[in-house]
Design a protein around this motif. Structure first.
Motif, PDB file in Angstrom:
ATOM      1  N   GLN B 139       9.459  -3.085 -24.962  1.00 53.73           N
ATOM      2  CA  GLN B 139       7.934  -2.777 -24.538  1.00 53.73           C
ATOM      3  C   GLN B 139       7.117  -2.176 -25.374  1.00 53.73           C
ATOM      4  OE1 GLN B 139       7.564  -0.460 -20.728  1.00 53.73           O
ATOM      5  NE2 GLN B 139       5.589  -0.886 -20.643  1.00 53.73           N
ATOM      6  N   LYS B 140       7.801  -1.060 -26.199  1.00 49.95           N
ATOM      7  CA  LYS B 140       7.056  -0.137 -27.096  1.00 49.95           C
ATOM      8  C   LYS B 140       6.636  -1.113 -28.215  1.00 49.95           C
ATOM      9  CE  LYS B 140       8.707   4.355 -25.964  1.00 49.95           C
ATOM     10  NZ  LYS B 140       9.705   5.561 -26.637  1.00 49.95           N
ATOM     11  N   ILE B 141       7.524  -1.917 -28.566  1.00 53.96           N
ATOM     12  CA  ILE B 141       7.241  -2.877 -29.711  1.00 53.96           C
ATOM     13  C   ILE B 141       5.845  -3.825 -29.630  1.00 53.96           C
ATOM     14  CG2 ILE B 141       8.325  -4.557 -31.199  1.00 53.96           C
ATOM     15  CD1 ILE B 141      10.893  -3.515 -30.922  1.00 53.96           C
ATOM     16  N   ALA B 142       6.094  -4.414 -28.433  1.00 51.09           N
ATOM     17  CA  ALA B 142       4.979  -5.177 -27.790  1.00 51.09           C
ATOM     18  C   ALA B 142       3.752  -4.363 -27.981  1.00 51.09           C
ATOM     19  CB  ALA B 142       5.511  -5.674 -26.704  1.00 51.09           C
ATOM     20  N   GLU B 143       3.661  -3.033 -27.459  1.00 52.95           N
ATOM     21  CA  GLU B 143       2.388  -2.355 -27.474  1.00 52.95           C
ATOM     22  C   GLU B 143       2.059  -2.105 -28.746  1.00 52.95           C
ATOM     23  OE1 GLU B 143       3.468   0.289 -23.458  1.00 52.95           O
ATOM     24  OE2 GLU B 143       3.185   1.284 -25.306  1.00 52.95           O
TER      25      GLU B 143
END
Lengths: 185, 173
Positions: B139-143
């Protein structure tokens, strides 16, 4: 089998990344129990995963150093801001600044007033005394002196005396006689 | 971030509360470092550019429209700075990365993995670094990258696949 292994290897990649749906995990484990090639592939990927984790771990001191440096920079900036703000407050509150501000305002008003255009000047009425006769001028001076000496009472008395002097007279009376009568000489 | 949201911290920073930015630095320094290291391959340069990016984020805070987009915004700033850096130095990425493997020295990774890692495409390298540097959260990578989580999963899978292939080809050589 090879086609199936190709598909399984794709699933293994997802499995190592933690993104394989739960319903596919059981089927995967079932295949891995039977297939040495795919099982070997999973072991290799797990080893890569561990090594990459160690690699990231080895970078942590650099990141910690960076965070510390940045925090110090931010604290210094905050301190500089506070000092500047305090300096400005001290400057604004000082008597010298207040005097300077008052001087600026006064000068500005003076400049504004002095630069008023000729059309704004109010023409004062020119007194008409210079146009009157010497006799009228003497009368005004006399009344002025009487007022200063005794106020309105003295002015009234002066006027009565003048009227009395100007009452109808014998036509042969001279000016000297007229004035002597008025002056009591 | 001491229980405060990005929106809250960004709003404080806009009111000249620079110490609020320290919380954002702690939360995002790993991500920004991962992006910079992924692009430059050199710890020293990655540290410098990470610091530049984070400081630029502070001074350009008014350009950020929504506080919750801080992660992707700061990573984009880092990428742009790295692109400028690479262009300025006129150094080919492979040469820079080869030099960096000799310079890092303190890595616990075996040399074959490092060599293969540097040969990965930039997108794959950054995705893997973000995954391992910032808590293994897709999720953090996506953000950070401004892409969907599905795209992140796909990218990570392909990155591992390519890395494995490179390692196998090195092993065969």
């Amino acid at each position: 089998m090879e086609n199936n292994c190709q598909k399984i290897k794709e699933q293994i990649l997802e499995f190592v990344s933690g993104t394989l749906p739960d319903q596919d995990v059981a089927e995967l484990r079932n295949h891995l129990d039977k297939c040495q090639s795919c099982s070997g592939y999973l072991d290799a990927l797990r080893s890569d995963d561990k090594d990459l984790g160690n690699f990231a771990e080895s970078m942590q001191p650099a990141i910690a150093r960076l965070e510390k440096k940045l925090t110090e920079v931010l604290k210094e900036r905050q301190l500089v801001k506070k000092v500047r703000s305090a300096s400005w407050v001290a400057i604004i509150k000082s008597p010298v600044t207040k005097l300077a501000a008052a001087a600026v305002i006064i000068i500005a008003i003076g400049l504004f007033v002095s630069h008023q255009g000729p059309e704004e000047r109010i023409d004062m009425p020119v007194t008409s005394r210079v146009e009157r006769s010497p006799a009228e001028m003497m009368t005004l001076i006399s009344l002025n002196v009487a007022y200063r000496r005794g106020g309105m009472e003295a002015v009234e008395k002066q006027c009565e005396q003048a009227l009395d002097m100007l009452r109808p007279q014998h036509k042969k009376i001279s000016i000297q006689q007229l004035l002597a009568e008025n002056n009591g000489t | 971030m001491n229980g405060r949201s990005e929106d809250d911290l960004v709003a404080s920073c806009r009111k000249a509360d620079e110490l609020a930015y320290a919380d954002l630095v702690k939360a995002y320094s790993r991500r920004v470092f991962a992006v910079c290291f992924g692009m430059l391959g050199n710890t020293h340069d990655a540290e410098d550019l990470t610091q530049q990016a984070l400081l630029k984020g502070l001074t350009s805070m008014n350009q950020l429209r929504q506080g919750e987009q801080f992660g992707s915004w700061i990573c984009q700033i880092a990428k742009n700075l790295c692109i400028d850096f690479i262009r300025r130095r006129k150094i080919r990425r492979r040469i820079l990365l080869k030099r960096s493997t000799a310079e890092t020295g303190h890595s616990k990774v075996h040399p074959e993995l490092e060599s293969a890692f540097t040969k990965l495409s930039e997108d794959y390298r950054i995705a893997l670094l973000l995954y391992y540097f910032d808590g293994r959260s897709t999720q953090k990578i996506a953000e950070s990258l401004g892409i969907s989580q599905d795209a992140v999963h796909s990218r990570l899978s392909r990155a591992r696949k390519q890395l494995r292939k490179l390692l196998e080809s090195q092993g065969d050589a």
